[in-house]
Design an enzyme around this catalytic site. Structure first.
Site, PDB file in Angstrom:
ATOM      1  CB  SER A   1     -46.844 -47.947  13.556  1.00 45.41           C
ATOM      2  OG  SER A   1     -46.151 -49.164  13.317  1.00 45.41           O
TER       3      SER A   1
ATOM      4  CB  SER B   1     -50.238 -51.993  12.031  1.00 46.68           C
ATOM      5  OG  SER B   1     -50.503 -50.676  12.456  1.00 46.68           O
TER       6      SER B   1
ATOM      7  CG  ASP C   1     -52.094 -50.779  15.460  1.00 46.37           C
ATOM      8  OD1 ASP C   1     -51.354 -50.037  14.784  1.00 46.37           O
ATOM      9  OD2 ASP C   1     -52.908 -51.559  14.954  1.00 46.37           O
TER      10      ASP C   1
END
Length: 408
Positions: A274, A312, A314
């Protein structure tokens, strides 16, 4: 009692520093520009940090306890006043939503921040939010407040940190908030970046800034990142991840080529992780155009080699500190003076470039960290310098990264 509390905090910090191996403390790290890596065209501010945006302050507490706790908290305060009573316009962009960012639905709905921003580890976001809500409610002129929207982002540091212990305390959050300062920002394996990993190397906190020429408004853009994501690292286009033989999917690629002997990377490395990106500016921008600025963060991440993988989280959050767009908590009418759409392009460019450099700083300033039964190495800067030189990479100023490093 106050003196005892301060002394106890100092003792905790001293113990934490003593617990860090001498080899880690002694590692000489350098920011991107020390290696000649200067993305983009605009000049950085005095500190080359988010704190170059006047009024923005950063506070960090690093938790380095025993053999298993490697985490912390980073606080970003938008101005020197009460963030609830004097709100800044803000917007969030979700590049990939595999994460927890407390409070962003209200930011998206109302287009404003009413608290500072905290960054920490995944399982500590709610503890951080609760501690900040308590801290805010204790501020002057907050006695009648019955609702508050703490904004807390996270990345998962569960490799180096015993994340299930949820070690973040309310005291640590308060220290980060009350210790926030302008000036240089500590980077690398500190605060919310203490236990993070990026591109297979030690990640962490990174920051950068850009100042536009007066002909373009003279505005400042500052960025802070908490890097904990993966992909195929590149630096100014040079294939650093491949050259260092550490990148996402490398085992699958080696097997596809029929060269199983080169399958040296983690078998399950898919570039997951992340990243949180915080963008501040003193340009008078409303929440709609701040959303456009926040979306450009993904371009900066893409330059570094991110593909925003499935696993992830983001996120980018952008806010403006300009007095002309500030919002009083009890206002019945808003009269603002803000930039038109046609004036946004230079701010977009500055944001992309500063995000890219902030990520490099988070990597290059990070130190090797051991914790929770694992060790994650800092990226070897001598190898990075050699790769950049071999690929003929030059910064915007035309500097040779290898020569720049040797000159120091």
């Amino acid at each position: 009692m106050a003196c005892c509390t301060k002394l106890r905090g100092c003792l905790v910090l001293a113990v934490a520093l003593l617990a860090i191996p001498i080899s880690v403390q002694a590692q000489e790290r350098q920011r991107a520009r020390d290696l000649g890596v200067a993305p983009g065209i605009f000049a950085p501010g005095r500190w080359n940090a988010i704190t170059d945006v006047a009024g923005v302050r950063v506070g960090q507490v690093t938790l380095h306890e025993g053999e298993r706790i490697r985490t912390g908290v980073t606080a970003i305060l938008p101005h020197e006043g009460n963030a609830y009573r004097s709100r800044v316009p803000a917007a969030v962009h979700v590049g990939n939503g595999f994460g927890k960012f407390v409070g962003i639905s209200q930011v998206a709905e109302l287009g404003e921040l009413e608290t500072p921003i905290l960054l920490t580890c995944t399982l500590c976001v709610w503890k951080a939010a609760d501690a900040m809500a308590e801290w805010m409610l204790e501020r002057p002129d907050m006695r009648q407040v019955r609702s508050i929207n703490p904004v807390v982002g996270e990345t998962n540091d569960g490799g180096l940190n015993d994340i299930r212990a949820r070690p973040l305390s309310a005291e640590a959050v308060r220290r980060a908030l009350e210790g926030a300062r302008t000036g240089p920002v500590q980077e690398g394996s500190v605060g919310a970046g203490t236990g993070t990993v990026a591109f297979g190397w030690k990640g962490g906190i990174g920051t950068s800034s850009r100042v536009l020429p007066e002909s373009l408004g003279g505005w400042t853009v500052g960025v802070l990142v908490q890097s904990n994501y993966g992909g195929v690292l590149q630096v100014l286009g040079a294939p650093v991840g491949r050259e260092l033989d550490r990148y996402a999917f490398q085992n699958a690629v080696a097997q596809q080529r029929g060269d199983a002997s080169q399958a040296s990377g983690p078998a399950d490395d898919r570039g997951d992780g992340s990243v949180i990106v915080i963008i501040a500016t003193d340009a008078p921008v409303d929440d709609r155009n701040l959303g456009r600025i926040a979306s450009r963060a993904m371009m900066g991440l893409g330059r570094t080699g991110s593909s925003a993988s499935n696993g992830s989280g983001d996120y980018a959050l952008a806010f403006s500190t300009a007095a002309s767009v500030r919002r009083a908590y009890d206002a019945t009418r808003l009269q603002t003076a803000q930039l038109a759409n046609e004036e946004m392009s230079a701010l977009f460019q500055a944001s992309v470039d500063a995000v890219e450099e902030a990520v490099y700083n988070s990597l290059f300033m990070a130190t090797t960290v051991s914790g929770n039964g694992k060790t994650v190495e800092a990226i070897p800067l001598d190898r990075v310098r050699e790769i950049l030189s071999r690929h003929g990479v030059r910064s915007a100023s035309g500097d040779d990264p290898a020569a720049a490093g040797d000159a120091r």
